[in-house]
Scaffold this active site. Sequence first.
Site, short mmCIF file in Angstrom:
data_model
loop_
_atom_site.label_atom_id
_atom_site.label_comp_id
_atom_site.label_asym_id
_atom_site.label_seq_id
_atom_site.Cartn_x
_atom_site.Cartn_y
_atom_site.Cartn_z
N HIS A 94 0.85 -1.31 0.09
CA HIS A 94 0.28 -0.04 0.05
C HIS A 94 0.90 1.22 -0.12
CE1 HIS A 94 -3.38 -2.52 1.24
NE2 HIS A 94 -2.35 -3.10 2.16
C1 BDR Z 1 -2.51 0.32 5.89
O1 BDR Z 1 -2.53 -0.15 6.86
C2 BDR Z 1 -1.18 -0.46 7.31
O2 BDR Z 1 -1.38 -1.82 8.04
C3 BDR Z 1 -0.29 -0.55 6.38
O3 BDR Z 1 0.80 0.01 6.76
C4 BDR Z 1 -1.00 0.59 5.38
O4 BDR Z 1 -0.54 1.96 5.65
C5 BDR Z 1 -3.22 -0.21 4.59
O5 BDR Z 1 -4.58 -0.48 5.07
#
Ligand code: BDR
Length: 300
Positions: free
Chosen positions: A232
């Site tokens: 992400h």
């Molecule tokens: C987001 O949630 C976190 O677990 C990850 O680092 C990212 O920023 C994705 O949903």
Amino acid sequence: MRRSILIDCDPGLDDAAAILTALGAADRLSLGAVTTVAGNVDLDAVTRNAAGLLALAGRTDVPLHAGCPRALFGAGERAGHVHGADGIGGVALSPGPAPSPEHAVQAIRRLARGGGVTIVAIGPLTNLALALVEEPAIATEIERLVIMGGVADGPGNVTDWAEFNFACDPEAARIVLESGLPTALFGLDVTRQAHVTPQRIAAFDALGTPAGKALARMLRAYQGERPRPVLHDPCTIAWLLQPDLFAGRRVRASVETANPAQRGRLMTTDDPQGPIELMTALDADGFFALLTQCVGGLRG
Ligand code: BDR
Ligand code: CA
């Protein structure tokens, strides 16, 4: 011209990839500070991980500021089951620089005040919301926000409605999205296209550098038993470096804070004049090629 950025984060394995990518593009991005917020794991752990990543990249000169240890309301969320109990997949990192005594919220306000800074927010938005509440005038100084959070079309990854960063601190996310600041928003709509594959991990490993090998280990931990993990947070940095890898549409947006079943839900209205560009499409091969090239440029 180099763009001045600040990264507000909760490393976090995908945060780690984002930080290393940004540091590997130092010819285009000037990283003024890393600020941390409780999210994937608790504040001490994410701050320790951020310090270790700066050390791994040979950039202990970048100021590090610890921020908020909890969300504005409620218990927030944690994601040790995704990122490991230590938040970094059990990958050993050298101890990095001690955090500055200055709180992250104060550091964000100070750096924003100078004008021209782009804030890359890849964790819960608690620090940024507090900075905007404490000193509203910084909203006219910040050049742009680049945020990973939310999902407009499709299920969340914490609840049916909510993505992790917005679910963690819905009130903070709402304050930030309703600020009117020009924002590039990377929700699950686009980040779910950034699939981590064994070949893409092998490309980091093949760099043969400490940073490339460590990131490959982190991504193997991130992959775990999950069939199709996605990366992400580095979407934000990749967009700053190569915006033509992405496509999106203009919206106005807010976040659900009242309805208990939908807390953290991103709500958007299409508006060609809206302050937010909601990203929807990604060239995943180009994205991983860019990340690999940037991480390959690190001295560490
Ligand atoms: C987001 O949630 C976190 O677990 C990850 O680092 C990212 O920023 C994705 O949903
Ligand atoms: Ca994150």
